[in-house]
Design an enzyme around this catalytic site. Structure first.
Site, PDB file in Angstrom:
ATOM      1  N   ASP A 101       0.860  -1.181   0.000  1.00  0.00           N
ATOM      2  CA  ASP A 101       0.000   0.000   0.000  1.00  0.00           C
ATOM      3  C   ASP A 101       0.899   1.234   0.000  1.00  0.00           C
ATOM      4  O   ASP A 101       1.335   1.677  -1.062  1.00  0.00           O
ATOM      5  CB  ASP A 101      -0.906  -0.088   1.229  1.00  0.00           C
ATOM      6  CG  ASP A 101      -1.947   1.007   1.287  1.00  0.00           C
ATOM      7  OD1 ASP A 101      -2.143   1.702   0.283  1.00  0.00           O
ATOM      8  OD2 ASP A 101      -2.585   1.167   2.346  1.00  0.00           O
ATOM      9  N   VAL A 151      -9.194  -4.370   0.858  1.00  0.00           N
ATOM     10  CA  VAL A 151      -9.548  -5.729   0.448  1.00  0.00           C
ATOM     11  C   VAL A 151      -9.283  -6.734   1.567  1.00  0.00           C
ATOM     12  O   VAL A 151      -8.470  -6.492   2.458  1.00  0.00           O
ATOM     13  CB  VAL A 151      -8.782  -6.148  -0.829  1.00  0.00           C
ATOM     14  CG1 VAL A 151      -9.201  -5.298  -2.007  1.00  0.00           C
ATOM     15  CG2 VAL A 151      -7.271  -6.066  -0.612  1.00  0.00           C
TER      16      VAL A 151
HETATM   17  P1  IMP Z   1       2.170  -0.499   3.697  1.00  0.00           P
HETATM   18  O1  IMP Z   1       3.338  -0.323   4.604  1.00  0.00           O
HETATM   19  O2  IMP Z   1       1.236   0.686   3.722  1.00  0.00           O
HETATM   20  O3  IMP Z   1       2.550  -0.865   2.290  1.00  0.00           O
HETATM   21  O4  IMP Z   1       1.336  -1.646   4.364  1.00  0.00           O
HETATM   22  C1  IMP Z   1       1.079  -2.826   3.735  1.00  0.00           C
HETATM   23  C2  IMP Z   1       0.409  -3.743   4.706  1.00  0.00           C
HETATM   24  O5  IMP Z   1      -0.787  -3.143   5.227  1.00  0.00           O
HETATM   25  C3  IMP Z   1      -0.045  -5.009   3.979  1.00  0.00           C
HETATM   26  O6  IMP Z   1       0.937  -5.994   3.992  1.00  0.00           O
HETATM   27  C4  IMP Z   1      -1.279  -5.378   4.775  1.00  0.00           C
HETATM   28  O7  IMP Z   1      -0.905  -6.115   5.910  1.00  0.00           O
HETATM   29  C5  IMP Z   1      -1.856  -4.033   5.194  1.00  0.00           C
HETATM   30  N1  IMP Z   1      -2.833  -3.578   4.182  1.00  0.00           N
HETATM   31  C6  IMP Z   1      -2.671  -2.652   3.215  1.00  0.00           C
HETATM   32  N2  IMP Z   1      -3.770  -2.532   2.458  1.00  0.00           N
HETATM   33  C7  IMP Z   1      -4.657  -3.408   2.963  1.00  0.00           C
HETATM   34  C8  IMP Z   1      -5.991  -3.789   2.583  1.00  0.00           C
HETATM   35  O8  IMP Z   1      -6.613  -3.287   1.618  1.00  0.00           O
HETATM   36  N3  IMP Z   1      -6.576  -4.758   3.337  1.00  0.00           N
HETATM   37  C9  IMP Z   1      -5.947  -5.352   4.408  1.00  0.00           C
HETATM   38  N4  IMP Z   1      -4.697  -5.045   4.771  1.00  0.00           N
HETATM   39  C10 IMP Z   1      -4.062  -4.083   4.063  1.00  0.00           C
END
Ligand code: IMP
Ligand code: MG
Length: 178
Positions: A101, A151
């Site tokens: 994300d 999601v």
């Molecule tokens: P980032 O550090 O923002 O890239 O976080 C990524 C992590 O956040 C992923 O590995 C998920 O554990 C969680 N995450 C991000 N988007 C979603 C989503 O749409 N649904 C559920 N978990 C999410």
């Protein structure tokens, strides 16, 4: 507040794409005995399906990062909750995550692993949500690119629910009608 979900990626589309990724990874990592580093907990279904399709020698270890807390919003800086057991010096490391994300959690993990002197580090994510990317991070293998929606399913949770769903679904918050 109630939650409802609607389908986004079907079980058969997931299976087909995971097989394709596994084939590509098997070609790229043949004879390299890669160390597959799964990011718990969300990777568990994807990683299990992926490695069973790879059919090359490989090893598996896990880390655990925390960046979300029972919420659809990040709570700030990611933390490592569980460290790698396997020494990574000289190893070809493939990080496997459920969804990227902002990219901050994988950016942290990638830097940590690089400090330990691996032969290479690449990232494989089932889902890529590029619209909120904050960290500059290259995702080497992506299953599906999706819009900025929350999601669940196929390992991915909301408040620890829905991980067991066979498909990827979008969570739609609904106002309580009472
Ligand atoms: P980032 O550090 O923002 O890239 O976080 C990524 C992590 O956040 C992923 O590995 C998920 O554990 C969680 N995450 C991000 N988007 C979603 C989503 O749409 N649904 C559920 N978990 C999410
Ligand atoms: Mg995750």
């Amino acid at each position: 507040m109630q939650t409802q979900t609607r389908p986004l990626i079907s079980e058969s589309d997931l299976a087909r794409r995971v097989r394709e990724l596994a084939g590509q990874l098997a070609d790229d990592y043949r004879d390299l005995n890669p160390l597959i580093v799964g990011v718990l907990k969300g990777c568990f279904v994807f990683l299990a399906d992926l490695v069973r399709e790879m059919a090359i020698p490989l090893q598996i270890d896990f880390v655990r990062l925390a960046s979300y807390r029972d919420s659809t919003y990040p709570t700030g800086a990611p933390r490592m909750l569980l460290e790698l057991e396997t020494p990574v010096a000289g190893r070809h490391v493939l990080i496997v995550d459920d969804i990227v994300d902002t990219g901050h959690s994988l950016d942290l993990l990638r830097r940590r692993i690089l400090q330990a002197g691996p032969a290479s580090v690449r990232i494989c994510a089932l889902l890529d949500k590029p619209s909120r990317r904050g960290a500059e991070i290259a995702i080497d293998y992506v299953g599906f690119t999706i819009p900025d929606e929350f999601v669940v399913g196929y390992g991915i949770d909301f408040a620890e629910q829905h991980r067991h769903l066979r498909e990827i679904r979008v969570l739609e918050p609904q106002a309580d009608q009472r």
